[in-house]
Design a protein around this motif. Structure first.
Motif, PDB file in Angstrom:
ATOM      1  N   SER A   1       0.803  -1.212   0.000  1.00 47.03           N
ATOM      2  CA  SER A   1       0.000   0.000   0.000  1.00 47.03           C
ATOM      3  C   SER A   1       0.839   1.265   0.000  1.00 47.03           C
ATOM      4  N   PHE A   2       0.214   2.362  -0.382  1.00 48.69           N
ATOM      5  CA  PHE A   2       0.787   3.706  -0.310  1.00 48.69           C
ATOM      6  C   PHE A   2       2.031   3.869  -1.172  1.00 48.69           C
ATOM      7  N   GLY A   3       2.168   3.029  -2.211  1.00 47.56           N
ATOM      8  CA  GLY A   3       3.270   3.187  -3.139  1.00 47.56           C
ATOM      9  C   GLY A   3       4.633   2.853  -2.575  1.00 47.56           C
TER      10      GLY A   3
ATOM     11  N   THR B   1      -4.627  -1.363   7.387  1.00 42.72           N
ATOM     12  CA  THR B   1      -3.871  -0.783   6.281  1.00 42.72           C
ATOM     13  C   THR B   1      -4.719  -0.703   5.026  1.00 42.72           C
ATOM     14  N   HIS B   2      -5.468  -1.754   4.759  1.00 46.92           N
ATOM     15  CA  HIS B   2      -6.344  -1.779   3.574  1.00 46.92           C
ATOM     16  C   HIS B   2      -7.368  -0.654   3.642  1.00 46.92           C
ATOM     17  N   ALA B   3      -7.998  -0.472   4.795  1.00 49.13           N
ATOM     18  CA  ALA B   3      -9.003   0.584   4.936  1.00 49.13           C
ATOM     19  C   ALA B   3      -8.386   1.959   4.712  1.00 49.13           C
ATOM     20  N   ALA B   4      -7.215   2.187   5.309  1.00 47.20           N
ATOM     21  CA  ALA B   4      -6.559   3.491   5.161  1.00 47.20           C
ATOM     22  C   ALA B   4      -6.100   3.723   3.733  1.00 47.20           C
ATOM     23  N   ASN B   5      -5.571   2.680   3.093  1.00 48.59           N
ATOM     24  CA  ASN B   5      -5.072   2.818   1.727  1.00 48.59           C
ATOM     25  C   ASN B   5      -6.185   3.220   0.763  1.00 48.59           C
TER      26      ASN B   5
ATOM     27  N   GLU C   1       8.022  -1.485  10.844  1.00 47.90           N
ATOM     28  CA  GLU C   1       8.942  -2.099   9.884  1.00 47.90           C
ATOM     29  C   GLU C   1       8.412  -1.962   8.454  1.00 47.90           C
ATOM     30  N   ALA C   2       7.078  -2.081   8.300  1.00 46.74           N
ATOM     31  CA  ALA C   2       6.476  -1.986   6.966  1.00 46.74           C
ATOM     32  C   ALA C   2       6.304  -0.558   6.499  1.00 46.74           C
ATOM     33  N   GLY C   3       6.438   0.412   7.425  1.00 45.95           N
ATOM     34  CA  GLY C   3       6.232   1.815   7.094  1.00 45.95           C
ATOM     35  C   GLY C   3       4.777   2.214   7.135  1.00 45.95           C
ATOM     36  N   PHE C   4       3.954   1.476   7.887  1.00 48.80           N
ATOM     37  CA  PHE C   4       2.513   1.716   7.925  1.00 48.80           C
ATOM     38  C   PHE C   4       2.031   2.193   9.288  1.00 48.80           C
ATOM     39  N   GLU C   5       2.917   2.752  10.105  1.00 48.07           N
ATOM     40  CA  GLU C   5       2.500   3.199  11.438  1.00 48.07           C
ATOM     41  C   GLU C   5       1.366   4.217  11.372  1.00 48.07           C
TER      42      GLU C   5
ATOM     43  N   PRO D   1      -0.883   5.053   8.854  1.00 50.35           N
ATOM     44  CA  PRO D   1      -2.183   4.561   8.415  1.00 50.35           C
ATOM     45  C   PRO D   1      -2.865   3.628   9.410  1.00 50.35           C
ATOM     46  N   VAL D   2      -2.084   2.768  10.065  1.00 57.49           N
ATOM     47  CA  VAL D   2      -2.683   1.861  11.051  1.00 57.49           C
ATOM     48  C   VAL D   2      -3.223   2.668  12.236  1.00 57.49           C
TER      49      VAL D   2
END
Length: 205
Positions: A119-121, A158-162, A195-199, A201-202
Motif C-alpha cells: 500500500s501507499f506506493g 492498512t487496507h481501509a486506510a489505503n 517495519e512496513a512503514g505503515f504506522e 495509516p494503522v
C-alpha cells in the motif's frame, strides 16, 4: 424499517451469497492443485466476525493469498474455473508495482495475492513471516489458513486506510475484530507496522 432499507439489505445478502458461491469453488480449485490458500477479507472474514449473518457483510470479490512460488499453479487452477486473467488498471507491471493478479468471469472477480499488500506506493509487510505465522482452519469444511490475529488486524487497518476509508463497513470490521480477538500483542503489531512503514495509516484507522 423503511422499504428502501429493506431492499438494500436484501440486495446486500444477495451479493454476499454471490461472493460465497465464488469463494468455495476457488478454494476447491486451489486445493485440487495442492494449495491451501489464505482467504483475505470477504466471506471468510464475515463468518468469523458476523456469524449470525455473514452474508450481510459488504463484499464484492474474492481475495486469496498464496506463496509466490505457487502463483502459476494457482493461476492455472483459476483458469479451469472459467476465470480469465486481466491487468490491474493503472498498473504497468503487476509483479513490480502491485500485490495481486486479477481474474474475472461470469461468477465474479478473484484477486490472487502474491503479496499481502504494498500500500501507499511503498513497501509492505514481511510476507514470509506473515505466512509462517498463519494458522490452520476450515471454511465450510474446506482447509484454509488464517492470518494470525495481529497480522490480520494490521492488514485490515492498512487496507481501509489505503482506500481512504471509502466504506464505513471497514471500520466496523476493525471494531468487531477487537471484540472477537481479545489479547492482541500490540507491541508486536507496532513493530510490524513500523517495519512496513505503515504506522501512520494503522494508527489513523
Amino acid at each position: 424499517v423503511p422499504p428502501p432499507l429493506q431492499a438494500a439489505a436484501r440486495a446486500q445478502v444477495a451479493q454476499g451469497l454471490k461472493v460465497k458461491r465464488l469463494t468455495l469453488p476457488v478454494l476447491d480449485a486451489l486445493a485440487s492443485a495442492g494449495i491451501v490458500a489464505v482467504p483475505l477479507k470477504g466471506y471468510g472474514l464475515a463468518t468469523r466476525l458476523f456469524p449470525q449473518q455473514p452474508l450481510a457483510r459488504p463484499s464484492v470479490d474474492v481475495d486469496v493469498f498464496v506463496e509466490p512460488a505457487a502463483i502459476e499453479t494457482a493461476a492455472a487452477a483459476l483458469r479451469k474455473l472459467g476465470l480469465t486473467a486481466h491487468g490491474v488498471p493503472g498498473v504497468a507491471d503487476v509483479e513490480e508495482e502491485h500485490h495481486h493478479h486479477a481474474f474475472s468471469g461470469a461468477a465474479g472477480l478473484v484477486e490472487l495475492h502474491f503479496r499481502l499488500t504494498n500500500s501507499f506506493g511503498r513497501g509492505g509487510f514481511d510476507d514470509a513471516s506473515v505466512l509462517a505465522r498463519c494458522t490452520s482452519g476450515t471454511l465450510e469444511g474446506r482447509a484454509v489458513r488464517w492470518l494470525s490475529p495481529e497480522d490480520e488486524f494490521l492488514y485490515l487497518a492498512t487496507h481501509a486506510a489505503n482506500h481512504g476509508f471509502l466504506r464505513l463497513s471497514w471500520l466496523v470490521d476493525l471494531a468487531a475484530f477487537l471484540d472477537r480477538f481479545a489479547g492482541l500483542d500490540w507491541a508486536a503489531m507496532h513493530a510490524r507496522a513500523r517495519e512496513a512503514g505503515f504506522e501512520v495509516p494503522v494508527a489513523t484507522a
